[in-house]
Design a protein around this motif. Structure first.
Motif, short mmCIF file in Angstrom:
data_model
loop_
_atom_site.label_atom_id
_atom_site.label_comp_id
_atom_site.label_asym_id
_atom_site.label_seq_id
_atom_site.Cartn_x
_atom_site.Cartn_y
_atom_site.Cartn_z
N THR A 172 16.81 67.94 12.38
CA THR A 172 18.18 68.41 12.19
C THR A 172 18.59 68.30 10.74
OG1 THR A 172 20.45 68.20 13.06
CG2 THR A 172 19.30 66.16 12.56
N ASP A 173 19.62 69.03 10.39
CA ASP A 173 20.26 68.92 9.09
C ASP A 173 21.73 69.23 9.30
OD1 ASP A 173 20.29 68.29 6.45
OD2 ASP A 173 19.01 69.93 5.80
N SER A 174 22.57 68.74 8.41
CA SER A 174 24.01 68.94 8.59
C SER A 174 24.48 70.18 7.84
CB SER A 174 24.78 67.72 8.09
OG SER A 174 26.18 67.96 8.19
N HIS A 175 25.34 70.96 8.51
CA HIS A 175 25.96 72.11 7.89
C HIS A 175 27.49 72.03 7.99
CE1 HIS A 175 21.99 73.97 7.66
NE2 HIS A 175 21.81 73.57 8.92
N HIS A 176 27.98 70.86 8.40
CA HIS A 176 29.42 70.71 8.57
C HIS A 176 30.11 70.70 7.21
CE1 HIS A 176 33.20 69.43 10.36
NE2 HIS A 176 33.30 68.52 9.41
N VAL A 177 31.22 71.43 7.12
CA VAL A 177 32.05 71.44 5.92
C VAL A 177 33.28 70.58 6.22
CG1 VAL A 177 33.37 72.84 4.31
CG2 VAL A 177 31.24 73.73 5.27
N TRP A 178 33.42 69.49 5.51
CA TRP A 178 34.51 68.55 5.77
C TRP A 178 35.84 69.10 5.26
CZ3 TRP A 178 34.02 64.34 8.80
CH2 TRP A 178 32.72 63.85 9.04
N HIS A 179 36.90 68.75 6.00
CA HIS A 179 38.26 69.15 5.61
C HIS A 179 39.19 67.94 5.59
CE1 HIS A 179 37.21 73.41 5.89
NE2 HIS A 179 36.61 73.14 7.04
N ASP A 180 38.63 66.76 5.36
CA ASP A 180 39.44 65.54 5.38
C ASP A 180 39.56 64.89 4.01
OD1 ASP A 180 36.83 64.69 5.08
OD2 ASP A 180 36.95 63.11 6.61
N GLU A 181 39.55 65.73 2.96
CA GLU A 181 39.57 65.20 1.61
C GLU A 181 40.77 64.29 1.35
OE1 GLU A 181 39.49 68.41 2.35
OE2 GLU A 181 37.53 69.18 1.75
N GLU A 182 41.93 64.69 1.84
CA GLU A 182 43.14 63.89 1.60
C GLU A 182 43.01 62.53 2.28
OE1 GLU A 182 48.00 64.15 2.25
OE2 GLU A 182 46.72 65.84 2.80
N TRP A 183 42.51 62.53 3.51
CA TRP A 183 42.34 61.26 4.22
C TRP A 183 41.38 60.35 3.48
CZ3 TRP A 183 44.19 58.41 8.20
CH2 TRP A 183 43.40 57.34 8.62
N MET A 184 40.23 60.88 3.09
CA MET A 184 39.21 60.06 2.44
C MET A 184 39.69 59.51 1.10
SD MET A 184 36.65 59.89 4.53
CE MET A 184 35.23 59.40 3.54
N ALA A 185 40.51 60.30 0.39
CA ALA A 185 41.00 59.87 -0.91
C ALA A 185 42.02 58.75 -0.80
CB ALA A 185 41.61 61.06 -1.65
N ASN A 186 42.73 58.70 0.32
CA ASN A 186 43.86 57.77 0.43
C ASN A 186 43.63 56.60 1.37
OD1 ASN A 186 45.52 59.31 -1.31
ND2 ASN A 186 46.04 60.70 0.38
N ARG A 187 42.52 56.60 2.11
CA ARG A 187 42.38 55.60 3.17
C ARG A 187 42.27 54.17 2.63
NH1 ARG A 187 36.17 56.36 5.49
NH2 ARG A 187 35.10 55.75 3.58
N GLY A 188 41.86 54.02 1.40
CA GLY A 188 41.74 52.68 0.84
C GLY A 188 42.89 52.29 -0.05
N ALA A 189 43.98 53.05 0.02
CA ALA A 189 45.11 52.80 -0.89
C ALA A 189 45.76 51.44 -0.63
CB ALA A 189 46.15 53.91 -0.75
#
Length: 736
Positions: A224-241
């Motif tokens: 297998t290989d991944s082809h998913h395009v993520w759309h959670d950039e805002e979440w990932m950028a802020n989750r450790g705030a």
């Protein structure tokens, strides 16, 4: 033999080499198969069982090889260098053309091998397993596996009719890694490794590093290989705030296969985020999603540590679910099980013929409770396998937290073992020093590589420093384990024990509800009402409560109100948010029909669900309930000793000192004009939550207007209020 078109016979293989190639015990098949420059030209040698002819194809070259018997074909061609070539292999009913796997250099680099040998490859999944790639200009899949005790390893799959004779792997030095690049093999191919054990017997094994598997009970690995395009950039950028212990953290625990039985990951993505967001939970915690052969284990006996279970879809389908939860503003915690693994003979147990992932001492390897095997945490490659696995889920699937299962069973050499069944460590103690070092390395690595991720320990003993930093040494001489949070099993056990008693007897068990504050700040705690508390005869949460149906629901609501106000983060298992009366079963999941409008008692269950929604709403909006969970300044008893009244009253404070007053009455009587001391700085108090409200199914006993303090001393305060306490209810009040 007369040469044809310059094709001459090759020097015959040494008989021992021939036997080892046929028997799958050759450590370096590439040194014999493929094309090699020798005196007089280039020798081509191919092993293709059942072939009737093999022809070498290259630019300006077409040469049929001699049939040497047993599937071997060879020839010496008068060439000055080895060309880029392909093979045309003729069978009885078909002809195939492909690049020769044995003409390629190793597709794994020296740095990867060095890091594997050191046990420090933090991205191990990029080095081991099946990796689709383009290598030397040819597309295919690189197969690699760690099997240091094997006499030989071959790749078998649906691409070679599960006969690995033509797909022998080579050993890449002393680190125990075997490698083979197979041109033309791509995503979706099924495969296993055929390992020749030290005793000469063979075993067929799933890939320990497989990133996708067949749907159980089938157990082959899948390229297998991944082809998913993520759309959670805002979440990932802020989750450790904000540090998790200073943030709202309210968790809905889910068993994905049974939440809505029959749904795929993608169908779950259409329903679960909306449901959880509506109820106001900040996170979901997924019971183990790594592949496991037996559904009845709920995922806690893992065979595919790097593969989301195929029961609900592909790895990219699982990524889609995580992505959807993130876009709904919901964090994803995953149960992670590094404590043990099952004994299935196609998985990790004695993987290459000897103990490898498990401890070499049978007494240390066998888990006494679960019939499984414990990992050998002292072996650097095994430790690397697990540490990299923790990083893998966080980086490849954007997981926000790992709840580590059964930590206590890892920490103690005498866990569930009688005297004489275990040996002390080098210092004469009962601590498993290898497991301690592993957990410290895992936590340190995850926190360094994955900002915003939290690790959570399910640890049921009084081990010192579970949530202390790894570099801070405690009284016992150990550094902290480095977890971010720890399940408070003591609070769970004591508080459930209290509410299970009839109210008339609760006065004798009052300390079971207050004792948690004695140690509340020894660790950073989560208060768990998990799946473990609502199965195997323990009864659902509402069914633990005494009294008639009205009293059971009232107790249930009062308990949740007490829980949400108590220092610590919250976790509630699915079905308990609407007071399901039956125990959970993985076979059918929550009793959603209880919420159906056609059900006559639907208000009973919808009311409890409405309360949970309101608890989460007020909780998230009230920093006093979460901002200072882990420091004594965030809590003060008003009256923790009202045993005869079954009343508990305390204050919570945020970082600015703003208070919330929580009062729980676990008696089935209304208490009028109940006096409680309060800080004189607050001019008036108003109810912000009352678990007895009519909309939740209660009797609607409440305090109407803002309650103003009186200059009457009580409970150490110069001022006090008189409240009406509803029966079997919790009330929260905030300053007006």
């Amino acid at each position: 033999m007369t040469p044809r078109n310059g094709v001459r016979p090759a020097k015959p293989l040494d008989e021992s080499d021939r036997e080892r190639l046929l028997g799958g015990t050759h450590h370096d098949p590439h040194s014999l198969l493929g094309a090699h420059l020798v005196r007089g030209g280039v020798v081509f040698r191919v092993l293709r069982p059942y072939a009737e002819s093999v022809t070498v194809l290259a630019k300006g070259l077409r040469a049929e090889l001699h049939d040497d018997g047993d599937g071997f074909f060879s020839a010496l061609l008068p060439l000055r260098k080895v060309p880029e070539y392909a093979l045309q292999v003729g069978y009885e009913d078909t002809t195939m053309e492909f690049a020769d796997p044995y003409r390629f250099l190793p597709a794994l680099g020296e740095l990867d091998l060095h890091l594997i040998g050191e046990g420090r490859h933090e991205e191990l999944w990029h080095a081991l397993g099946a990796r689709p790639m383009t290598h030397q200009g040819v597309t295919g899949t690189r197969f690699t596996v760690w099997a240091p005790n094997a006499r030989g390893v071959r790749v078998v799959g649906d691409f070679n009719h599960w006969d690995g004779t033509a797909c022998a792997m080579r050993s890449l030095g002393g680190c125990g890694v075997w490698e083979l690049f197979l041109p033309g093999v791509g995503e979706g191919a099924l495969y296993k490794f055929e390992i020749t054990r030290p005793d000469g017997s063979r075993t067929l094994r799933a890939d320990p590093m497989a990133r996708r598997t067949e749907v159980p009970p089938a157990n082959a690995s899948v390229v297998t290989d991944s082809h998913h395009v993520w759309h959670d950039e805002e979440w990932m950028a802020n989750r450790g705030a904000r540090p998790v212990h200073e943030a709202p953290f309210s968790v809905y625990e889910v068993h994905l296969p049974s939440w809505r039985p029959g749904l795929t990951y993608r169908q779950l993505a259409d329903q679960l985020p909306a449901y959880v967001k509506d109820l106001g939970f900040t996170h979901v915690e997924l019971m183990p999603v790594a592949e496991h052969p037996f559904g009845g284990s709920w995922g806690y006996q893992v065979t595919g540590f790097y593969a989301p279970t195929a029961r609900m879809g592909t790895p990219d389908d699982f990524r889609h679910l995580v992505d959807a939860l993130h876009r709904a503003g919901i964090g994803v915690i995953m149960d992670w099980v590094p404590a043990h693994f099952p004994r299935d003979d196609w998985a990790l147990a004695e993987f290459d013929g000897r103990p490898l992932y498990e401890h070499s001492d049978p007494a240390r390897a066998a888990h006494p409770d679960w019939g499984t095997l414990e990992f050998d945490y002292g072996r650097k490659e095994v430790r690397n396998f697990l540490v990299a696995n923790a990083v893998y889920w966080c980086e490849e699937f954007h997981i926000d937290g790992l709840r580590v299962d059964a930590v206590a069973s890892m920490l103690y050499l005498d866990y569930s073992r009688e005297h004489g069944e275990w040996s002390p460590n080098e210092h004469g103690g009962r601590e498993n020093l290898d497991a301690v070092a592993f957990l410290q390395e895992m936590n340190a690595t995850v926190y360094r590589r994955c900002p915003g991720v939290v690790t959570i320990a399910e640890e049921s003993t009084a081990w010192d420093g579970v949530t202390r930093a790894t570099h801070h040494v405690g009284p016992a001489g150990f550094g902290g384990l480095g977890f971010g949070l720890k399940w408070n099993m003591g609070w769970m056990h004591d508080s459930l024990g209290y509410v299970e008693h009839e109210p008339v007897h609760r006065r004798f068990h009052h300390n079971e509800m207050t004792f948690s504050m004695v140690y509340a700040y020894s660790e950073n705690y989560v208060l768990p009402i998990s799946h473990d508390e609502v199965v195997h005869g323990k009864r659902a949460l509402v069914s633990k409560m005494p009294g008639d149906w009205w009293q059971q629901r009232a107790n249930h609501r009062a308990y949740l109100g007490f829980m949400w106000a108590h220092p610590g983060k919250q976790l509630l298992f699915m079905g308990q948010e609407f007071a399901q009366g039956a125990e959970w079963s993985e076979g059918h999941g929550p009793d959603w029909w209880l919420l159906d409008p056609s059900y006559s008692a639907e208000a009973d269950h919808r009311g409890v669900r409405d309360l949970v929604r309101e608890l989460n709403t007020v909780y998230a909006a009230t920093p006093a309930l979460w901002q200072r969970d882990t420091v004594p300044d965030g809590f003060a008893w008003v009256d923790g000793g009202a045993a005869d009244d079954n009343v508990f009253a305390f204050l919570r404070f945020d970082a600015d000192g703003a208070p919330l007053l929580a009062v729980s009455n676990f008696s089935p009587v209304v208490r009028h004009e109940y006096r409680l001391g309060v800080p004189p700085s607050v001019p008036a108090w108003a109810e912000v939550l009352n678990t007895d409200a009519a909309r939740y199914g209660g009797g609607d006993v409440h305090n109407d207007d803002p309650v103003k303090p009186e200059s009457v001393a009580a409970h150490g305060h110069r001022t006090s209020v008189q409240l009406t306490l509803p029966p079997l209810a919790t009330v929260w009040l905030k300053p007006v």
